[in-house]
Write a protein that holds these residues in place. Structure first.
Motif, PDB file in Angstrom:
ATOM      1  N   GLU A   1     -13.635   6.882  -3.764  1.00 23.40           N
ATOM      2  CA  GLU A   1     -13.192   6.269  -5.011  1.00 23.40           C
ATOM      3  C   GLU A   1     -12.421   4.975  -4.743  1.00 23.40           C
ATOM      4  N   MET A   2     -11.567   4.990  -3.712  1.00 20.26           N
ATOM      5  CA  MET A   2     -10.836   3.762  -3.342  1.00 20.26           C
ATOM      6  C   MET A   2     -11.805   2.648  -2.977  1.00 20.26           C
ATOM      7  N   GLU A   3     -12.848   2.989  -2.222  1.00 23.12           N
ATOM      8  CA  GLU A   3     -13.825   1.964  -1.837  1.00 23.12           C
ATOM      9  C   GLU A   3     -14.628   1.488  -3.045  1.00 23.12           C
TER      10      GLU A   3
ATOM     11  N   GLY B   1     -11.411  10.987  -2.402  1.00 22.31           N
ATOM     12  CA  GLY B   1     -10.427   9.928  -2.652  1.00 22.31           C
ATOM     13  C   GLY B   1     -10.792   8.634  -1.948  1.00 22.31           C
ATOM     14  N   LEU B   2     -11.228   8.733  -0.692  1.00 19.66           N
ATOM     15  CA  LEU B   2     -11.613   7.533   0.057  1.00 19.66           C
ATOM     16  C   LEU B   2     -12.764   6.794  -0.624  1.00 19.66           C
TER      17      LEU B   2
ATOM     18  N   MET C   1       1.035   4.470  -2.643  1.00 18.75           N
ATOM     19  CA  MET C   1       0.974   5.876  -2.262  1.00 18.75           C
ATOM     20  C   MET C   1       2.140   6.656  -2.881  1.00 18.75           C
TER      21      MET C   1
ATOM     22  N   GLN D   1     -13.497   1.193  -5.912  1.00 16.74           N
ATOM     23  CA  GLN D   1     -12.583   0.301  -6.639  1.00 16.74           C
ATOM     24  C   GLN D   1     -12.252  -0.965  -5.846  1.00 16.74           C
TER      25      GLN D   1
ATOM     26  N   LEU E   1     -11.075  -1.250  -2.408  1.00 15.43           N
ATOM     27  CA  LEU E   1      -9.907  -1.270  -1.522  1.00 15.43           C
ATOM     28  C   LEU E   1     -10.089  -2.206  -0.336  1.00 15.43           C
ATOM     29  N   SER E   2     -11.083  -1.952   0.498  1.00 12.80           N
ATOM     30  CA  SER E   2     -11.273  -2.773   1.704  1.00 12.80           C
ATOM     31  C   SER E   2     -11.534  -4.226   1.348  1.00 12.80           C
TER      32      SER E   2
ATOM     33  N   PHE F   1       0.836  -1.197   0.000  1.00 13.34           N
ATOM     34  CA  PHE F   1       0.000   0.000   0.000  1.00 13.34           C
ATOM     35  C   PHE F   1       0.875   1.251   0.000  1.00 13.34           C
TER      36      PHE F   1
END
Length: 264
Positions: free
Chosen positions: A239-241, A236-237, A183, A243, A245-246, A179
């Motif tokens: 969008e990560m979710e 951003g958070l 970044m 896609q 992420l978690s 990760f």
């Protein structure tokens, strides 16, 4: 009591050795490292001042503690080799993935065995070490806790959780680093030079982990402090979710857990 032998001078072994050699429990001269690799032995001897040997039998004589820090496929061979010279008062500390205390005791039934799972943060005294033992090893367990407290945090757990601890604590180092790499790559894409992006990302990661560790808060509480309505952080958070992420992280952790349960 103050002599210890580590069988295996690979990456994990070196991390443990580095931590123990700088502690006040063992003097470097009372730490012996056994490995077939002359390169590994030369490195730990020159950097840490510990004793080294390629003679496993000689190395475990007159020591109280023996750390088994080898690959699972090597364990049977090592136990067969040391079994004839082990005395019943010697304590075996195993870092071997996927091998239970009962399985080790099949080879050495008279020896007490303690399982530990540190990680490579040990070389910086930042290991997360999980420890498990049978009920009859309480006195020795306390000493092993103290031993590994010198290289980071320790947690005594039930042995049935050792596989999970290996994934979360040891494999977890690699997960967090992957990760971190992402970044850094994002930082480069935004315009930072690679070394600048790494400095920013690394310090940010240290800060994030420290906030949770020292404040004793849930990560989401610290996230709430950073996010503002309609701001760039929540954008951003989310969008990560979107896609995954978690979900991807959990799936990766569980894939490692399923794999470790097949390793012998």
């Amino acid at each position: 009591m103050n002599k210890i032998t580590i069988i295996g001078g690979g990456n994990l072994g070196k991390s443990i050795i580095s931590g123990l050699a700088s502690s006040d429990i063992f003097e470097a001269k009372n730490i012996t490292v056994v490995d077939k690799s002359k390169y590994n032995l030369k490195e730990v001897k020159e950097k840490l001042g510990v004793a080294t040997s390629q003679d496993i039998i000689t190395a475990i004589k007159d020591v109280k503690w023996v750390i088994l820090c080898v690959q699972p496929r090597q364990l049977d061979v090592v136990l067969d080799e040391i079994k004839p010279v082990l005395t019943k008062d010697q304590i075996l500390i195993s870092t071997v993935t996927g091998t239970s205390i009962a399985e080790i005791n099949e080879f050495v039934p008279t020896n007490k065995v303690i399982r530990v799972m540190p990680n490579t943060g040990a070389s910086k005294k930042l290991s997360m070490t999980c420890i498990a033992a049978n009920e009859d090893v309480k006195e020795e367990l306390a000493i092993v806790e103290k031993m590994f407290d010198t290289i980071g945090e320790t947690l005594v757990i039930e042995e049935r959780l050792m596989q999970a601890a290996t994934v979360l604590g040891a494999s977890g180092i690699a997960f967090f680093l992957r990760f971190l790499r992402a970044m850094i790559q994002g930082g480069i894409q935004m315009g930072f030079h690679p070394h600048e992006a790494q400095i920013i990302a690394v310090q940010t990661a240290i800060g994030a982990a420290t906030l949770v560790a020292e404040n004793g808060t849930h990560p989401e509480r610290e996230i709430d402090k950073v996010t503002t309505p309609q701001g760039c952080t929540i954008e951003g958070l989310n969008e990560m979710e979107h896609q995954g992420l978690s979900s991807s992280v959990i799936k990766g952790v569980m894939a490692s857990y399923e794999k470790i349960n097949t390793i012998k």
